[in-house]
Design a protein around this motif. Sequence first.
Motif, PDB file in Angstrom:
ATOM      1  N   SER A 315     150.089  13.924   2.107  1.00  0.00           N
ATOM      2  CA  SER A 315     149.724  15.246   1.592  1.00  0.00           C
ATOM      3  C   SER A 315     149.516  15.178   0.087  1.00  0.00           C
ATOM      4  CB  SER A 315     150.812  16.275   1.936  1.00  0.00           C
ATOM      5  OG  SER A 315     152.008  16.020   1.223  1.00  0.00           O
ATOM      6  N   GLN A 316     150.269  14.316  -0.567  1.00  0.00           N
ATOM      7  CA  GLN A 316     150.093  14.126  -2.000  1.00  0.00           C
ATOM      8  C   GLN A 316     148.850  13.274  -2.289  1.00  0.00           C
ATOM      9  OE1 GLN A 316     154.094  12.488  -2.275  1.00  0.00           O
ATOM     10  NE2 GLN A 316     154.702  14.124  -3.676  1.00  0.00           N
ATOM     11  N   VAL A 317     148.641  12.240  -1.480  1.00  0.00           N
ATOM     12  CA  VAL A 317     147.469  11.382  -1.676  1.00  0.00           C
ATOM     13  C   VAL A 317     146.184  12.186  -1.538  1.00  0.00           C
ATOM     14  CG1 VAL A 317     146.160   9.439  -0.732  1.00  0.00           C
ATOM     15  CG2 VAL A 317     148.662   9.303  -0.899  1.00  0.00           C
ATOM     16  N   PHE A 318     146.113  13.012  -0.486  1.00  0.00           N
ATOM     17  CA  PHE A 318     144.870  13.733  -0.199  1.00  0.00           C
ATOM     18  C   PHE A 318     144.628  14.896  -1.157  1.00  0.00           C
ATOM     19  CE2 PHE A 318     145.516  12.284   4.438  1.00  0.00           C
ATOM     20  CZ  PHE A 318     144.946  11.053   4.143  1.00  0.00           C
ATOM     21  N   ASN A 319     145.575  15.128  -2.069  1.00  0.00           N
ATOM     22  CA  ASN A 319     145.402  16.137  -3.120  1.00  0.00           C
ATOM     23  C   ASN A 319     145.635  15.541  -4.507  1.00  0.00           C
ATOM     24  OD1 ASN A 319     145.172  18.938  -1.622  1.00  0.00           O
ATOM     25  ND2 ASN A 319     146.780  17.795  -0.552  1.00  0.00           N
ATOM     26  N   ASP A 320     145.491  14.228  -4.599  1.00  0.00           N
ATOM     27  CA  ASP A 320     145.783  13.528  -5.842  1.00  0.00           C
ATOM     28  C   ASP A 320     144.755  13.873  -6.924  1.00  0.00           C
ATOM     29  OD1 ASP A 320     147.348  11.075  -7.061  1.00  0.00           O
ATOM     30  OD2 ASP A 320     145.232  10.762  -7.524  1.00  0.00           O
ATOM     31  N   GLU A 321     145.249  14.215  -8.092  1.00  0.00           N
ATOM     32  CA  GLU A 321     144.370  14.645  -9.187  1.00  0.00           C
ATOM     33  C   GLU A 321     143.420  13.535  -9.617  1.00  0.00           C
ATOM     34  OE1 GLU A 321     144.651  16.375 -13.798  1.00  0.00           O
ATOM     35  OE2 GLU A 321     146.469  15.794 -12.709  1.00  0.00           O
ATOM     36  N   HIS A 322     143.930  12.305  -9.685  1.00  0.00           N
ATOM     37  CA  HIS A 322     143.078  11.178 -10.089  1.00  0.00           C
ATOM     38  C   HIS A 322     141.929  10.985  -9.100  1.00  0.00           C
ATOM     39  CE1 HIS A 322     142.110   7.227 -11.803  1.00  0.00           C
ATOM     40  NE2 HIS A 322     142.014   6.794 -10.557  1.00  0.00           N
ATOM     41  N   LEU A 323     142.238  11.002  -7.804  1.00  0.00           N
ATOM     42  CA  LEU A 323     141.194  10.838  -6.794  1.00  0.00           C
ATOM     43  C   LEU A 323     140.228  12.015  -6.807  1.00  0.00           C
ATOM     44  CD1 LEU A 323     143.381   9.455  -3.858  1.00  0.00           C
ATOM     45  CD2 LEU A 323     141.748   8.166  -5.258  1.00  0.00           C
ATOM     46  N   GLU A 324     140.748  13.194  -7.036  1.00  0.00           N
ATOM     47  CA  GLU A 324     139.883  14.380  -7.098  1.00  0.00           C
ATOM     48  C   GLU A 324     138.917  14.276  -8.278  1.00  0.00           C
ATOM     49  OE1 GLU A 324     139.394  16.757  -5.080  1.00  0.00           O
ATOM     50  OE2 GLU A 324     141.128  16.866  -3.756  1.00  0.00           O
ATOM     51  N   GLN A 325     139.408  13.852  -9.420  1.00  0.00           N
ATOM     52  CA  GLN A 325     138.546  13.753 -10.595  1.00  0.00           C
ATOM     53  C   GLN A 325     137.471  12.675 -10.418  1.00  0.00           C
ATOM     54  OE1 GLN A 325     140.260  13.646 -14.484  1.00  0.00           O
ATOM     55  NE2 GLN A 325     141.655  15.351 -14.107  1.00  0.00           N
ATOM     56  N   ARG A 326     137.802  11.637  -9.636  1.00  0.00           N
ATOM     57  CA  ARG A 326     136.819  10.591  -9.358  1.00  0.00           C
ATOM     58  C   ARG A 326     135.946  10.932  -8.152  1.00  0.00           C
ATOM     59  NH1 ARG A 326     136.940   5.490 -11.203  1.00  0.00           N
ATOM     60  NH2 ARG A 326     136.766   4.507  -9.142  1.00  0.00           N
ATOM     61  N   ARG A 327     136.118  12.128  -7.614  1.00  0.00           N
ATOM     62  CA  ARG A 327     135.329  12.639  -6.488  1.00  0.00           C
ATOM     63  C   ARG A 327     135.356  11.674  -5.306  1.00  0.00           C
ATOM     64  NH1 ARG A 327     130.210  13.115  -6.972  1.00  0.00           N
ATOM     65  NH2 ARG A 327     130.033  14.959  -5.652  1.00  0.00           N
ATOM     66  N   PHE A 328     136.560  11.157  -5.028  1.00  0.00           N
ATOM     67  CA  PHE A 328     136.715  10.235  -3.906  1.00  0.00           C
ATOM     68  C   PHE A 328     136.517  10.959  -2.576  1.00  0.00           C
ATOM     69  CE2 PHE A 328     139.469   8.061  -0.762  1.00  0.00           C
ATOM     70  CZ  PHE A 328     138.872   6.817  -0.765  1.00  0.00           C
ATOM     71  N   PHE A 329     137.047  12.158  -2.457  1.00  0.00           N
ATOM     72  CA  PHE A 329     136.914  12.929  -1.233  1.00  0.00           C
ATOM     73  C   PHE A 329     135.628  13.748  -1.269  1.00  0.00           C
ATOM     74  CE2 PHE A 329     141.523  12.646  -2.208  1.00  0.00           C
ATOM     75  CZ  PHE A 329     141.892  11.807  -1.175  1.00  0.00           C
ATOM     76  N   TRP A 330     135.014  13.916  -0.111  1.00  0.00           N
ATOM     77  CA  TRP A 330     133.785  14.706  -0.039  1.00  0.00           C
ATOM     78  C   TRP A 330     133.660  15.297   1.357  1.00  0.00           C
ATOM     79  CZ3 TRP A 330     129.826  12.717   3.236  1.00  0.00           C
ATOM     80  CH2 TRP A 330     130.043  11.412   3.689  1.00  0.00           C
ATOM     81  N   ASP A 331     132.797  16.272   1.490  1.00  0.00           N
ATOM     82  CA  ASP A 331     132.625  16.986   2.755  1.00  0.00           C
ATOM     83  C   ASP A 331     131.314  16.580   3.418  1.00  0.00           C
ATOM     84  OD1 ASP A 331     135.008  18.395   2.525  1.00  0.00           O
ATOM     85  OD2 ASP A 331     134.072  19.991   1.352  1.00  0.00           O
ATOM     86  N   ALA A 332     131.425  16.187   4.684  1.00  0.00           N
ATOM     87  CA  ALA A 332     130.249  15.848   5.491  1.00  0.00           C
ATOM     88  C   ALA A 332     130.021  16.971   6.493  1.00  0.00           C
ATOM     89  CB  ALA A 332     130.467  14.523   6.219  1.00  0.00           C
ATOM     90  N   GLU A 333     128.785  17.342   6.692  1.00  0.00           N
ATOM     91  CA  GLU A 333     128.477  18.454   7.585  1.00  0.00           C
ATOM     92  C   GLU A 333     128.437  18.005   9.043  1.00  0.00           C
ATOM     93  OE1 GLU A 333     128.197  21.711   7.089  1.00  0.00           O
ATOM     94  OE2 GLU A 333     128.804  21.358   5.015  1.00  0.00           O
ATOM     95  N   HIS A 334     128.909  18.902   9.899  1.00  0.00           N
ATOM     96  CA  HIS A 334     128.872  18.703  11.354  1.00  0.00           C
ATOM     97  C   HIS A 334     128.374  20.004  11.965  1.00  0.00           C
ATOM     98  CE1 HIS A 334     130.390  18.277  15.503  1.00  0.00           C
ATOM     99  NE2 HIS A 334     130.369  16.978  15.289  1.00  0.00           N
ATOM    100  N   PRO A 335     127.521  19.934  12.989  1.00  0.00           N
ATOM    101  CA  PRO A 335     126.915  21.169  13.505  1.00  0.00           C
ATOM    102  C   PRO A 335     127.895  22.138  14.149  1.00  0.00           C
ATOM    103  CG  PRO A 335     126.412  19.323  14.937  1.00  0.00           C
ATOM    104  CD  PRO A 335     127.035  18.752  13.704  1.00  0.00           C
ATOM    105  N   GLU A 336     129.059  21.665  14.580  1.00  0.00           N
ATOM    106  CA  GLU A 336     130.025  22.552  15.231  1.00  0.00           C
ATOM    107  C   GLU A 336     131.363  22.599  14.504  1.00  0.00           C
ATOM    108  OE1 GLU A 336     130.260  21.599  19.387  1.00  0.00           O
ATOM    109  OE2 GLU A 336     128.099  21.781  19.681  1.00  0.00           O
TER     110      GLU A 336
END
Length: 400
Positions: A315-336
Amino acid sequence: MSGIRVVEVGAFMAAPFATMQLADLGATVIKVENPEGGDQVRAIGPFTAGHSSPFARLNRNKRSVALDLKSEPGAAAFRRLVQHADVLVENLRPGAMRKLGLGYDDLSPLNPGLVYVSASGWGQDGPLANLPGLDIMAQARGGLMSVTGMPGGDPVKVGVPIADLVCGLYGALGAVSALQARHATGQGQHVDVSLLESAVSFAIWEAGKYFATGEVGGPLGSAHQSTAPYQAIRTADGWCTVGAVTPKTWQGLCAALGLPELLADQRYADAHDRHGLRHELIPAIERVTTTRTTADVVAALDARGVPCAPISDYSQVFNDEHLEQRRFFWDAEHPEMGPVRQLGSAMRFSATPTRRGPAGPLLGADTVEVLRECGLTGQEIDRLLAEGAAAQSPTPLEST
């Protein structure tokens, strides 16, 4: 890898993870699945809008073609796919593709430039080849479980399917290397990667010790195999990790924690000698760190240039400020499912960034489109669909 066409016959982890890397790098990846349910990961939860959350992440940037490879019409359509492919990646049990008439020796004459990657538990030959092999078996037989966990404790596997995942990475690297060799020879080749050999390939320190001295390593908890302090240490509110194994960082740790007596003790002058004295060194360090919070200990060590880090849960990793600033996480679209949060690629390119396309496709979303690209007529495709040798999703996911 734009312009490279990859066909995947994969399930669960190794082959899909390999082709995910290739898809991230720009290759067109066509995931061939059984019309009856597809990749087994589709049935593994948790689920969002009726779709597997792990599948949507492991199979991003791919197209799905539903073909029954056990039927002659489905196998014939698959051969047409392969004739237009640069790479095929499969992780069925050794011999399964040959029984379908789809092994390397069957397909190479149709496409001499084909790079054919086979991922399996134990490899394509040898006495174990025909046995089922999953990640935990590879970790067990490959030695990882013998050095993981606490001394005297129960056997422990690495918390993620590391043999499966790294076998996938080796498969992707093998595919890229074989494509490079093809530039010189014009010929493809068969690439054999296994979970077992992937697991054994990690034993750098263990091999160095065994082949030099005959000594067999065992579990050391979080401690390093030969130097100290390099492990997790207790704090007042949890744990942090520290790696003070050079003269400079050892001096920094002693200064940061107010332990001049340890620095002055010549028994601790060498990192290797400190390793043999961990039973007294670590308690001496923890007498100080357990009086301070994790944040305080990390801040003090950071200030002295000592490598350290808190132990984060996911839960901490997936909200980590360093990773967020480096835009490591992103959203992929799915039709449903809508936006599907993704783990980023670990590869960053200054000129050719990795692809950030759609989430894992619906089963058969691209069957008709891909078969048309391979030269099948509308009538041939309709016959495949009518016979159940192929299937098309009712709501295709537009691929990029």
